[in-house]
Design a protein around this motif. Structure first.
Motif, short mmCIF file in Angstrom:
data_model
loop_
_atom_site.label_atom_id
_atom_site.label_comp_id
_atom_site.label_asym_id
_atom_site.label_seq_id
_atom_site.Cartn_x
_atom_site.Cartn_y
_atom_site.Cartn_z
N VAL A 1 0.98 -1.18 -0.06
CA VAL A 1 -0.19 0.07 0.09
C VAL A 1 0.94 1.21 -0.09
O VAL A 1 1.69 1.42 0.75
CB VAL A 1 -0.77 0.10 1.27
CG1 VAL A 1 -1.73 1.45 1.23
CG2 VAL A 1 -1.81 -1.26 1.37
N ARG A 2 0.91 1.98 -1.15
CA ARG A 2 1.71 3.26 -1.26
C ARG A 2 0.65 4.29 -1.01
O ARG A 2 -0.41 4.54 -1.27
CB ARG A 2 2.18 3.11 -2.57
CG ARG A 2 3.03 1.90 -2.98
CD ARG A 2 3.87 2.20 -4.25
NE ARG A 2 2.76 2.60 -5.53
CZ ARG A 2 2.15 1.75 -6.42
NH1 ARG A 2 2.34 0.36 -6.17
NH2 ARG A 2 1.44 2.05 -7.54
N PRO A 3 1.46 5.61 -0.60
CA PRO A 3 0.70 6.71 -0.26
C PRO A 3 -0.42 7.06 -1.25
O PRO A 3 -1.52 7.57 -0.75
CB PRO A 3 1.94 7.90 -0.17
CG PRO A 3 3.11 7.21 0.14
CD PRO A 3 2.87 5.83 -0.48
N ALA B 1 -3.96 5.71 -0.81
CA ALA B 1 -4.72 6.03 0.41
C ALA B 1 -5.36 6.92 0.38
O ALA B 1 -5.34 8.02 -0.38
CB ALA B 1 -3.57 5.97 1.42
N ASP B 2 -6.52 6.98 1.43
CA ASP B 2 -7.31 8.15 1.54
C ASP B 2 -6.31 9.10 2.47
O ASP B 2 -5.31 8.90 2.95
CB ASP B 2 -8.65 7.89 2.07
CG ASP B 2 -8.62 6.91 3.55
OD1 ASP B 2 -7.63 7.25 4.15
OD2 ASP B 2 -9.65 6.33 3.91
N HIS C 1 -7.83 3.40 0.19
CA HIS C 1 -8.74 3.65 -0.34
C HIS C 1 -9.71 2.82 -0.89
O HIS C 1 -9.31 1.79 -1.52
CB HIS C 1 -8.55 4.74 -1.82
CG HIS C 1 -9.59 5.75 -1.94
ND1 HIS C 1 -10.57 5.09 -2.93
CD2 HIS C 1 -9.91 6.91 -1.67
CE1 HIS C 1 -11.19 6.05 -3.20
NE2 HIS C 1 -11.02 7.17 -2.28
N GLY C 2 -11.04 2.86 -0.83
CA GLY C 2 -12.01 1.73 -1.34
C GLY C 2 -11.98 1.52 -2.92
O GLY C 2 -12.00 0.54 -3.38
N ALA D 1 -6.18 -1.38 6.02
CA ALA D 1 -4.60 -1.55 5.68
C ALA D 1 -4.13 0.04 5.46
O ALA D 1 -4.93 0.69 4.91
CB ALA D 1 -4.78 -2.25 4.28
N PHE D 2 -3.05 -0.02 5.97
CA PHE D 2 -2.33 1.40 6.16
C PHE D 2 -1.20 1.46 5.18
O PHE D 2 -0.64 0.37 4.74
CB PHE D 2 -1.73 1.55 7.52
CG PHE D 2 -2.97 1.64 8.66
CD1 PHE D 2 -3.58 2.87 8.74
CD2 PHE D 2 -3.38 0.53 9.18
CE1 PHE D 2 -4.66 2.79 9.65
CE2 PHE D 2 -4.62 0.63 10.21
CZ PHE D 2 -5.21 1.81 10.40
#
Length: 143
Positions: A47-49, A52-53, A59-60, A97-98
């Protein structure tokens, strides 16, 4: 068109230069192929920046992209010279997930018919927690 054979790429990124996968979305996601057989495929994606939200959670829309891409790849392996196009996707966003985490995207073939293919999948975080579930229907066309 030859059926995709991804078995030799286990343990490698699907964006590897020798990989038969030439989809720009797959290249951008950069999944690592963990395992594949005729009905199941498992990949790992960091998971890369940009995935993400604002609160740094996957992000969904990215969950849907990951599932659609990996389920579609599995649907297109082991076939008889056909390509499959997504006709519907349904995703349930369940957990988190972060940024910096590696998620597992697991794809399963539910049924391959004459023209329609039904797939299901899930995304799990590093602790094994369920992040999302999804299903897709694909339409097979001759190449």
């Amino acid at each position: 068109m030859k059926p995709l054979n991804l078995k030799p790429f286990e343990g490698m990124p699907l964006a590897h230069p020798e990989s038969p996968i030439k989809n720009p979305v797959t290249t951008w996601l950069n999944p690592l192929l963990i395992s594949i057989d005729e009905t199941r495929m498992e990949c790992e994606i960091e998971v890369r920046p940009e995935m993400a939200d604002p609160i740094k959670i996957l992000h969904g829309g990215m969950r849907a992209t990951m599932l659609c891409d990996i389920l579609g790849i599995l649907a297109n392996t082991g076939g008889q010279g056909v390509s499959s196009l997504t006709t519907s996707v349904s995703v349930e966003c369940i957990g988190k997930a972060f940024v910096g985490e590696k998620v597992r995207v697991i794809a399963n073939t539910v049924h391959k018919g004459g023209t329609l293919i039904y797939m299901s999948g899930e995304i799990r975080n590093e602790k094994g927690g369920l992040v999302a579930t999804g299903k897709t229907t694909l339409f097979s066309i001759a190449k």
